[in-house]
Scaffold this motif. Structure first.
Motif, short mmCIF file in Angstrom:
data_model
loop_
_atom_site.label_atom_id
_atom_site.label_comp_id
_atom_site.label_asym_id
_atom_site.label_seq_id
_atom_site.Cartn_x
_atom_site.Cartn_y
_atom_site.Cartn_z
N TYR A 1 82.52 -13.48 57.04
CA TYR A 1 81.25 -12.46 57.33
C TYR A 1 80.11 -12.84 56.91
O TYR A 1 79.06 -12.27 56.88
CB TYR A 1 81.70 -11.11 56.37
CG TYR A 1 82.98 -10.68 56.79
CD1 TYR A 1 82.90 -9.59 57.68
CD2 TYR A 1 84.16 -10.76 56.20
CE1 TYR A 1 83.92 -8.80 58.11
CE2 TYR A 1 85.34 -10.32 56.64
CZ TYR A 1 85.39 -9.33 57.39
OH TYR A 1 86.43 -8.46 57.91
N ASP A 2 79.80 -14.21 56.61
CA ASP A 2 78.72 -14.87 56.09
C ASP A 2 77.18 -14.67 56.87
O ASP A 2 76.24 -14.30 56.38
CB ASP A 2 78.84 -16.17 55.93
CG ASP A 2 79.85 -16.79 54.58
OD1 ASP A 2 79.90 -15.68 53.76
OD2 ASP A 2 79.94 -17.90 54.19
N PRO A 3 77.40 -14.45 58.31
CA PRO A 3 76.33 -14.44 59.10
C PRO A 3 75.77 -13.15 58.98
O PRO A 3 74.49 -12.58 59.36
CB PRO A 3 76.59 -14.76 60.56
CG PRO A 3 78.05 -15.55 60.34
CD PRO A 3 78.49 -15.04 58.92
N LEU A 4 76.69 -12.11 58.34
CA LEU A 4 76.13 -10.60 58.31
C LEU A 4 75.75 -10.50 57.00
O LEU A 4 74.89 -9.18 56.63
CB LEU A 4 77.27 -9.73 58.76
CG LEU A 4 78.10 -9.84 60.00
CD1 LEU A 4 79.16 -8.80 60.11
CD2 LEU A 4 76.77 -9.41 61.14
N PHE A 5 76.08 -11.16 56.11
CA PHE A 5 75.81 -10.65 54.64
C PHE A 5 74.25 -11.14 54.21
O PHE A 5 74.26 -12.58 53.72
CB PHE A 5 76.94 -11.34 53.90
CG PHE A 5 76.94 -10.78 52.31
CD1 PHE A 5 77.52 -9.40 52.13
CD2 PHE A 5 76.58 -11.55 51.35
CE1 PHE A 5 77.64 -9.05 50.79
CE2 PHE A 5 76.74 -11.09 49.91
CZ PHE A 5 77.27 -9.67 49.72
N TYR A 6 73.56 -10.34 54.06
CA TYR A 6 72.10 -10.54 53.72
C TYR A 6 71.76 -10.46 52.26
O TYR A 6 72.27 -9.66 51.42
CB TYR A 6 71.36 -9.84 54.35
CG TYR A 6 69.94 -10.05 54.22
CD1 TYR A 6 69.13 -11.14 54.70
CD2 TYR A 6 69.08 -9.19 53.47
CE1 TYR A 6 67.87 -11.35 54.39
CE2 TYR A 6 67.68 -9.32 53.10
CZ TYR A 6 67.01 -10.24 53.61
OH TYR A 6 65.67 -10.50 53.57
N LEU A 7 71.31 -11.37 51.66
CA LEU A 7 70.94 -11.55 50.05
C LEU A 7 69.32 -11.63 50.09
O LEU A 7 68.73 -12.32 50.30
CB LEU A 7 71.13 -12.84 49.48
CG LEU A 7 72.60 -13.29 49.88
CD1 LEU A 7 72.95 -14.87 49.90
CD2 LEU A 7 73.58 -12.63 48.65
N PRO A 8 68.99 -10.26 49.67
CA PRO A 8 67.37 -9.80 49.58
C PRO A 8 66.73 -10.81 48.85
O PRO A 8 65.70 -11.09 49.07
CB PRO A 8 67.38 -8.32 48.95
CG PRO A 8 68.87 -7.93 49.33
CD PRO A 8 69.85 -8.89 49.21
N GLU A 9 67.34 -11.30 47.62
CA GLU A 9 66.49 -11.98 46.77
C GLU A 9 66.29 -13.31 47.26
O GLU A 9 65.29 -13.95 46.80
CB GLU A 9 67.42 -12.07 45.26
CG GLU A 9 68.54 -12.83 45.37
CD GLU A 9 69.73 -12.21 45.54
OE1 GLU A 9 70.88 -12.29 44.98
OE2 GLU A 9 69.71 -11.05 46.37
#
Length: 198
Positions: free
Chosen positions: A154-162
């Protein structure tokens, strides 16, 4: 010291090998040392599944075994996909189908409702039955479009805001520092430093 990695996932194998090379252990995929069929995952938690696999392969190989169970959790979906992350769409390991199902299931939600987290439990089991476990988490937003070509699952969907990036956009070094698996591994290695090495 040789340790068996109870996974066929090339991405995980790379991450685990690198971590254990740091303490001088040789990490080998289970396919190199055993032709035992994969066990069924019947646990109801990440820890149960990780321990189940590790005990199974420690018995089959006579070597220490590292196993993990990990997945993504969409908070609004009541902790789904959770332990079913690898087979969320029905067929184990079909990243594209799993991603598309999660996108569909989250379609009604926006903003804060798309919060989620990755969870990983790693388990190290010796042939004599000794066991160590550790858990790590990583928090972010589950988006409905792909960004980045690194990572897996799922890495391409998982967004890290910081970071302003998805998990799939991070270089391996950076990902290992902040990922659920990296955090769980560091906790496990710290525990391992206090364990006898026989």
């Amino acid at each position: 010291m040789k340790i068996v990695l109870a996974t066929h996932n090339e991405g995980k194998i790379r991450e685990f090998r690198k971590a254990f090379a740091g303490i001088g252990w040789e990490a080998v995929p289970v396919s190199d040392v055993s032709d035992a069929p994969d066990p069924e995952e019947t646990g109801t938690t990440f820890e149960e599944n990780a321990l189940q696999k590790a005990h199974y392969y420690a018995k089959a190989t006579g070597l220490p075994v590292l196993s993990d169970d990990s997945g993504i959790v969409a908070d609004i979906l009541g902790d789904k996909p959770g332990i079913y992350s690898a087979r969320y769409a029905g067929h184990h390991g079909d990243d594209e189908a799993n991603n598309q199902k999660l996108i569909r299931d989250l379609a009604p939600y926006t903003g804060e409702d798309r919060k989620g987290h990755y969870v990983c439990v790693v388990a190290l089991v010796w042939p004599d039955g000794r066991e160590l476990t550790a858990e790590g988490s990583c928090y972010g937003i589950i988006r409905d479009f792909y960004q980045g070509t690194g990572g897996f699952g799922y890495d391409p969907l998982f967004y890290l805001p910081e970071y302003g990036k998805t998990m799939a956009e991070l270089p391996m070094e950076e990902k290992n520092k902040i990922s659920h698996r990296g955090r769980a591994l560091r906790k496990l290695l710290a525990k391992l430093a206090d364990e006898p090495m026989d």
